[in-house]
Design an enzyme around this catalytic site. Structure first.
Site, PDB file in Angstrom:
ATOM      1  N   GLY A 157      29.733 -41.563  78.965  1.00 52.93           N
ATOM      2  CA  GLY A 157      30.993 -41.082  79.545  1.00 52.93           C
ATOM      3  C   GLY A 157      30.870 -40.773  81.033  1.00 52.93           C
ATOM      4  N   ARG A 158      29.812 -40.084  81.416  1.00 46.03           N
ATOM      5  CA  ARG A 158      29.662 -39.668  82.821  1.00 46.03           C
ATOM      6  C   ARG A 158      29.198 -40.815  83.724  1.00 46.03           C
ATOM      7  NH1 ARG A 158      26.487 -37.129  79.318  1.00 46.03           N
ATOM      8  NH2 ARG A 158      24.234 -37.361  79.386  1.00 46.03           N
ATOM      9  N   GLU A 172      41.380 -32.521  73.574  1.00 47.70           N
ATOM     10  CA  GLU A 172      42.218 -32.255  74.759  1.00 47.70           C
ATOM     11  C   GLU A 172      43.052 -33.495  75.107  1.00 47.70           C
ATOM     12  OE1 GLU A 172      39.028 -31.585  74.464  1.00 47.70           O
ATOM     13  OE2 GLU A 172      38.536 -29.624  75.330  1.00 47.70           O
ATOM     14  N   LYS A 185      36.567 -42.427  75.759  1.00 45.68           N
ATOM     15  CA  LYS A 185      35.551 -43.308  75.173  1.00 45.68           C
ATOM     16  C   LYS A 185      35.650 -43.283  73.642  1.00 45.68           C
ATOM     17  CE  LYS A 185      30.576 -43.910  74.808  1.00 45.68           C
ATOM     18  NZ  LYS A 185      29.243 -43.530  75.251  1.00 45.68           N
ATOM     19  N   GLU A 241      25.264 -32.460  82.967  1.00 40.98           N
ATOM     20  CA  GLU A 241      25.350 -32.908  81.572  1.00 40.98           C
ATOM     21  C   GLU A 241      24.155 -33.807  81.247  1.00 40.98           C
ATOM     22  OE1 GLU A 241      28.689 -35.373  79.872  1.00 40.98           O
ATOM     23  OE2 GLU A 241      29.345 -33.446  79.098  1.00 40.98           O
ATOM     24  N   HIS A 258      32.826 -21.216 106.092  1.00 43.76           N
ATOM     25  CA  HIS A 258      33.567 -19.978 106.283  1.00 43.76           C
ATOM     26  C   HIS A 258      33.660 -19.172 104.994  1.00 43.76           C
ATOM     27  CE1 HIS A 258      34.650 -21.049 110.379  1.00 43.76           C
ATOM     28  NE2 HIS A 258      34.632 -22.288 109.912  1.00 43.76           N
ATOM     29  N   LYS A 285      33.013 -27.068  70.807  1.00 42.72           N
ATOM     30  CA  LYS A 285      34.134 -27.854  70.267  1.00 42.72           C
ATOM     31  C   LYS A 285      34.362 -27.507  68.803  1.00 42.72           C
ATOM     32  CE  LYS A 285      33.252 -32.219  72.661  1.00 42.72           C
ATOM     33  NZ  LYS A 285      32.997 -33.630  72.409  1.00 42.72           N
TER      34      LYS A 285
END
Ligand SMILES: O=P(O)(O)OC[C@H]1O[C@H](O)[C@H](O)[C@@H](O)[C@@H]1O
Length: 546
Positions: free
Chosen positions: A270-271, A214, A208, A356, A387, A511
């Site tokens: 973003g999400r 990263e 965005k 978030e 399990h 960050k």
């Protein structure tokens, strides 16, 4: 300072507290007293049948929760969101992911401008591009057709497409390979590309902001890998890199032609962005038509959330149930347990969406909240969980409300025995819901001849709430419906808690500090301002890497 009353000082909150203090009923008793609840506590939206009968609620609880929603004006804030008001206060932005799936003739205005035509224009460009890649018309620099698509992005620019690609794998073009790279650990990109031919590989750089370290780092390394593989010709980049972003300037700075950029806008969080241009990799995988079906699915739930009365409004009910457990039963977490292998990344996607959005501890005015906000969201496909960690849900000391998600039909892809396994899969879902709710009493255990000293160990208290979401089949539309259901559930909770669900300042500090620490690792320089613990870790790291 506004005169909005504090949530925990509202009479509707106190009424719920009192109701909780009087709460004693076990789900066994609730069903014994009212067998009809199995039918009454079901809401339907689109293809989703949402059964919340195995929750610790009565008609009275639900009415009190709805009163809280009315007092906190959840529907007022909902209307403001759909209208394009700037409800993301701290970033002063509209919150309009719902416009991404609005029909072409809808009108949604931001600053007096209808944004729907832009949305459809980008969808049209994405469709054209996706078709060209799928048909082989779009070729790489050497003229070979694209066989591999690598999405580079992180957070909201990764989780959505990566999750949906898994979810809709049966609908994908199997002649193409799709990979999703997010981690700045070089191993991620290495594993994604080491067996690919650069001449046949398309990188989609999804960000965005186009400043996320990263993603920019991985995209830079991907470009190096490509150029090395194609003899170093810079102009090869144009055929092998496209960008998805709101930031044309940064895209151009990176060296991607903005003609190869698919745009979205700052009113898409973003999400909440995966049904924007961020979905391009998915669109290439499933084709534009299926992508449109996915958007239609989102829209079905948007329309429902906007218009259904509180009594049958699915996101409202799910949001309020979470509030009931988190704020009045001290539940700290919420498990989402899909009984579908295809949904293996669904809960990871929801973690960003929910945590978030609602991992906040000040209200919209900036005052510390005096109540619990967003839960820890967790879970993996249900049968595998059974399990592993279900033991704790069944017999541990924590209350863990859970959503069980299943489908009536396996996908057509499966045949023969594999198809027949579906009943066993679903039998597990139903059995878990039953065992969690009703447990097994000491008398029942004794009646099976279990020795007395083992009775306590083999008793299941039950009374663990679950909501079962059942739909006919995992189609693109159903996936869109499921995601929109959770988006709006998260919205409801943020509205009641009086927090800004649309900013994410909590990710910033790490960050900034990472940028400050990095020189100390790479150049060995002294970094002023490191605390003693971190300084010792850095020193140990330097020593160990020698
Ligand atoms: O899409 P981008 O701008 O690269 O952002 C990617 C992600 O990183 C940020 O740190 C935010 O916490 C996320 O909300 C966002 O989805």
């Amino acid at each position: 300072m506004s005169d909005t009353p504090r949530l925990d000082q509202r009479p509707e909150w106190t009424a719920l507290k009192d109701h909780r203090a009087r709460w004693q009923a076990h789900l066994r008793e609730l069903f014994a007293a009212d067998p009809e609840r199995a039918e009454r506590y079901v809401v339907r939206v689109g293809d989703l049948r949402i059964d919340f009968s195995k929750n610790l609620v009565t008609d009275e609880t639900l009415a009190l929760l709805r009163e809280l929603a009315a007092a906190t004006d959840v529907f007022g804030l909902r209307d403001a969101m759909f209208r394009g008001d700037r409800i993301n206060i701290t970033e002063d932005r509209a919150v309009l992911h719902t416009a991404l799936r609005a029909p072409a003739d809808a009108v949604v205005e931001v600053d007096g401008e209808n944004v729907v035509p832009q949305v459809h224009a980008v969808l049209g460009r994405m469709s054209g591009f996706a078709e060209r890649v799928r048909s082989g018309e779009w070729t790489g620099h050497t003229g070979r057709r694209i066989r591999n698509v690598v999405n580079i992005g992180i957070g909201g620019s990764d989780l959505g497409p990566a999750m949906a690609y898994e979810a809709l794998r049966a609908y994908t073009d199997r002649s193409l390979t799709f990979r999703f790279v997010s981690n700045v650990d070089g191993a991620d990109l290495h594993e994604a590309v080491h067996d690919l031919d650069p001449a046949e590989t398309l990188f989609i750089v999804a960000s965005k902001t186009f400043t996320t370290i990263e993603t920019i780092t991985n995209a830079t390394s991907a470009r190096t890998w490509l150029l090395e593989g194609l003899g170093g010709e810079e102009k090869a980049v144009a055929q092998h890199f496209v960008a998805l972003s709101t930031n044309g300037e940064k895209v151009a700075d990176f060296g991607i032609d903005t003609a190869n950029m698919f745009e979205f806008w700052d009113w898409v969080g973003g999400r909440y962005s995966f049904d924007s241009a961020i979905g391009l990799s998915l669109m290439i995988a499933i084709g534009p038509e299926r992508f449109r079906e996915l958007l239609d699915g989102f829209r079905i739930v948007d329309d429902h959330f906007r218009t259904a009365p509180a009594e049958s409004n699915a996101p409202l009910i799910l949001g309020l149930l979470g509030i009931w457990y988190g704020n009045f039963f001290d539940a700290q977490s919420h498990a989402v347990l899909p009984y579908s292998h295809y949904l293996s990344k669904f809960t990871a996607y929801l973690q960003q969406l929910d945590m978030e959005s609602n991992g906040k501890s000040v209200d919209r005015e900036g005052r510390p909240v005096q109540w619990q906000t967003g839960p820890v969201v967790w879970g993996t496909p249900g049968t595998n969980g059974q399990h592993a960690y279900y033991q704790l849900i069944h017999q541990g000391t924590k209350l863990i409300p859970a959503d069980l998600i299943g489908f009536a039909r396996p996908l057509d892809e499966l045949s023969g025995e594999l198809k027949a396994q579906h009943d066993l899969l679903m039998a597990n879902l139903f059995a878990q819901g039953q065992a969690l709710a009703f447990g097994k009493t000491a008398e029942e255990v004794r009646s099976e001849g279990v020795p007395e000293e083992q009775v306590a160990h083999r008793t299941f208290q039950g009374n663990h709430p679950t909501t079962t979401i059942l739909s006919p089949e995992l189609t693109p539309s159903v996936l869109g419906q499921l995601i929109a259901l959770y988006e709006h559930k998260v919205f409801v909770q943020g509205a009641v808690w009086d927090i800004d669900s649309f900013d994410q300042w909590g990710v910033e500090l790490g960050k900034v500090l990472a940028k400050r620490v990095e020189p100390a690792l790479t150049e060995g320089a002294e970094v002023p301002g490191l605390d003693p613990s971190t300084a010792a870790l850095v020193a140990a790291y330097r020593e160990l890497r020698k």
